[in-house]
Enzyme design. Structure first.
Site, short mmCIF file in Angstrom:
data_model
loop_
_atom_site.label_atom_id
_atom_site.label_comp_id
_atom_site.label_asym_id
_atom_site.label_seq_id
_atom_site.Cartn_x
_atom_site.Cartn_y
_atom_site.Cartn_z
N ARG A 214 5.79 1.41 9.57
CA ARG A 214 4.94 2.92 9.19
C ARG A 214 4.86 4.36 9.54
NH1 ARG A 214 1.92 -1.12 12.63
NH2 ARG A 214 0.61 -2.62 11.30
N PHE A 230 -5.00 -2.31 0.98
CA PHE A 230 -4.48 -3.90 2.27
C PHE A 230 -4.97 -3.17 4.02
CE2 PHE A 230 -3.23 -5.51 -1.35
CZ PHE A 230 -3.79 -6.75 -1.44
N ASP A 252 -9.88 -2.72 2.30
CA ASP A 252 -9.61 -3.61 2.57
C ASP A 252 -11.15 -4.87 2.49
OD1 ASP A 252 -7.03 -4.83 5.07
OD2 ASP A 252 -9.63 -5.63 5.14
N ALA A 286 -9.05 -5.69 -3.47
CA ALA A 286 -8.39 -4.40 -3.17
C ALA A 286 -8.04 -4.37 -5.27
CB ALA A 286 -6.90 -4.95 -2.58
N ASP A 306 0.12 -2.81 1.30
CA ASP A 306 0.69 -4.24 2.07
C ASP A 306 -0.57 -5.42 2.27
OD1 ASP A 306 1.39 -5.32 4.09
OD2 ASP A 306 0.58 -4.50 6.14
N CYS A 346 4.89 -10.42 2.57
CA CYS A 346 5.36 -10.86 3.93
C CYS A 346 5.19 -12.52 3.41
CB CYS A 346 4.19 -10.51 4.50
SG CYS A 346 2.40 -11.06 4.50
C1 SAM Z 1 -0.85 -7.84 4.94
S1 SAM Z 1 -2.77 -7.15 6.15
C2 SAM Z 1 -2.72 -5.50 6.23
C3 SAM Z 1 -2.03 -5.13 7.66
C4 SAM Z 1 -2.02 -3.29 7.58
N1 SAM Z 1 -1.93 -3.14 6.12
C5 SAM Z 1 -1.73 -3.00 8.39
O1 SAM Z 1 -0.79 -2.06 8.58
O2 SAM Z 1 -1.99 -3.61 9.35
C6 SAM Z 1 -3.53 -7.43 4.71
C7 SAM Z 1 -4.63 -7.30 4.77
O3 SAM Z 1 -5.09 -7.25 2.99
C8 SAM Z 1 -6.70 -7.75 2.98
N2 SAM Z 1 -6.67 -8.35 2.34
C9 SAM Z 1 -6.44 -9.98 2.01
N3 SAM Z 1 -7.01 -9.84 0.79
C10 SAM Z 1 -7.88 -9.37 -0.08
C11 SAM Z 1 -8.10 -8.48 -1.14
N4 SAM Z 1 -7.99 -9.18 -2.16
N5 SAM Z 1 -8.57 -7.45 -1.34
C12 SAM Z 1 -8.56 -6.63 0.18
N6 SAM Z 1 -8.05 -6.33 1.08
C13 SAM Z 1 -7.35 -8.25 1.09
C14 SAM Z 1 -6.97 -8.30 5.10
O4 SAM Z 1 -7.80 -8.32 5.18
C15 SAM Z 1 -5.76 -8.49 5.72
O5 SAM Z 1 -6.06 -7.02 6.31
#
Ligand code: SAM
Length: 400
Positions: A214, A230, A252, A286, A306, A346
């Site tokens: 970040r 995300f 998200d 997304a 991400d 990840c």
């Molecule tokens: C690894 S986390 C991202 C962390 C974030 N970038 C941060 O810095 O805190 C993944 C995120 O993707 C979201 N997510 C999962 N599948 C998704 C989708 N198909 N479309 C949009 N968001 C999604 C989840 O709600 C989660 O918040």
């Protein structure tokens, strides 16, 4: 705690002696009797010499999680305290910081404490169990963390699998020590004020592993139109805003995460750069959101991608690689010439080289080249202790 004597295959013995923390069910040759989750399994070699001691779990394909190998050791309260203290010492560079008060204290196997994660948010510790074999040791763990870390409260979180095996007196999200939190807890990261919903948020309330990335993104955001895909609670978006971004757009699928991102934004309005940055967001998928933005002809100078782990098992690896490639292509449709892409993975099952190749192929599918500026992996508080512990990889690149 009950103990059982275990014999394993010669290959598993070699792996244990090499420091690997897992013994799979098929590597167990014999046990002295039927063990229960959390029993201490003492592994002997074929000359009846002590080789290792670990947590036994008859319900898991990873049958033994090794706590210690080499000379015989007693696993008691002092042993757990020493391990937590070792883990804390490894993070010495983070401990006195006032600009970052959220960090991982224990990173499971990588800190010699298999199945256990301890995240600290200011004076709150979240203890997360990824193994049912740790449940019978919980009281000892709480003592060890209380004594070594000294937090005002300790909150219990468990993985979905462990949740189904919790005894009646324990529950996901309960406070194990100190007063229960009266809402999300506040902490600092890279000088920003952020919230963590330690009781109901994803993982332990915040994705601590992306702190350094970040900052990297924030350092490239001056004057940029930024898209944070995300975005979760907006860690990347806020660092970009603090770094001078003109605007940030968050995407998200979680309404709650984006509401937390908005709370985070409001908590940092004392910073001129954050006050001056235009924030917008989309709740939804997304892939669909990226396609829709491209259809509207929107362009960005910096796109952050991400996603969550796409490969939950080995069968999911190919699907994950295709998804990474597709995300790169969709992101590039939105990146203005000369703009930046930051993309992360990840998924521990997707090797770094396959991830980087997927990103390159995704760019090629749009006839774009990517000039790499940085490849990054794990921050200090997420050490890599064994091959499967390496999960995070990311790329920052310019798209001419
Ligand atoms: C690894 S986390 C991202 C962390 C974030 N970038 C941060 O810095 O805190 C993944 C995120 O993707 C979201 N997510 C999962 N599948 C998704 C989708 N198909 N479309 C949009 N968001 C999604 C989840 O709600 C989660 O918040």
């Amino acid at each position: 705690m009950s103990r059982l004597a275990v014999r394993v295959t010669p290959d598993a013995l070699r792996q244990i002696r090499g420091g690997h923390p897992w013994v799979y069910a098929e590597s167990v040759v014999s046990t002295s009797h039927d063990g229960r989750a959390g029993d201490l399994a003492v592994v002997f070699d074929d000359r009846r010499r002590f080789a290792a001691i670990g947590l036994y779990d008859p319900g898991s394909p990873i049958r033994i999680k090794v706590l210690h190998h080499g000379r015989p050791a007693v696993i008691d309260g002092a042993w757990w305290k020493d391990r937590v203290a070792d883990a804390l010492a490894r993070r010495a560079d983070l401990l006195g910081s006032v600009t970052t008060t959220g960090y991982r204290v224990v990173h499971g196997e990588n800190d010699g404490l298999p199945g256990l994660v301890v995240d600290r948010y200011a004076d709150t510790c979240v203890l997360k169990l990824y193994s049912a074999a740790l449940v019978p040791h919980l009281a000892t763990l709480v003592d060890a963390i209380g004594a070594v870390v000294g937090a005002a409260r300790i909150v219990l979180r468990v993985s979905r699998l462990v949740a189904s095996q919790l005894p009646g007196d324990l529950a996901e999200g309960m406070t194990l020590a100190g007063p229960p939190p009266d809402g999300p807890v506040w902490f600092h990261e890279n000088g920003l004020r952020l919230t963590a919903d330690v009781v109901g948020g994803q993982k332990t309330g915040h994705f601590l592993d992306q702190r350094d990335n970040r900052r990297l993104v924030g350092g490239r955001a001056m004057g940029a139109r930024v898209l944070d895909v995300f975005a979760c609670t907006g860690g990347f978006a806020l660092n970009a805003a603090a770094g001078g971004a003109l605007s940030v757009h968050l995407v998200d699928q979680s309404h709650g995460a984006l509401a937390a991102a908005e709370a985070n934004r409001r908590a940092n309005l004392d910073l001129d750069a954050v006050r001056g940055c235009r924030f917008t967001s989309d709740v939804g998928d997304a892939f669909a959101a990226l396609t829709a933005l491209a259809g509207r002809g929107v362009r960005y100078d910096l796109v952050v991608v991400d996603p969550p782990s796409f490969a939950q098992n080995q069968a999911g690896v190919e699907r994950a690689v295709v998804a990474y490639r597709r995300l790169t292509a969709l992101a590039l449709d939105l990146i203005a010439p000369g703009g930046l892409l930051f993309q992360a993975s990840c998924s521990s099952r997707v090797p770094a080289e396959r991830f980087y190749a997927a990103v390159t192929l995704g760019a090629a599918s749009r006839g774009r080249r990517l000039d790499e500026l940085a490849r990054t992996d794990h921050p200090l508080d997420h050490p890599i202790g064994f091959p499967q512990g390496a999960y995070l990889k990311a790329l920052l690149a310019r798209a001419p």
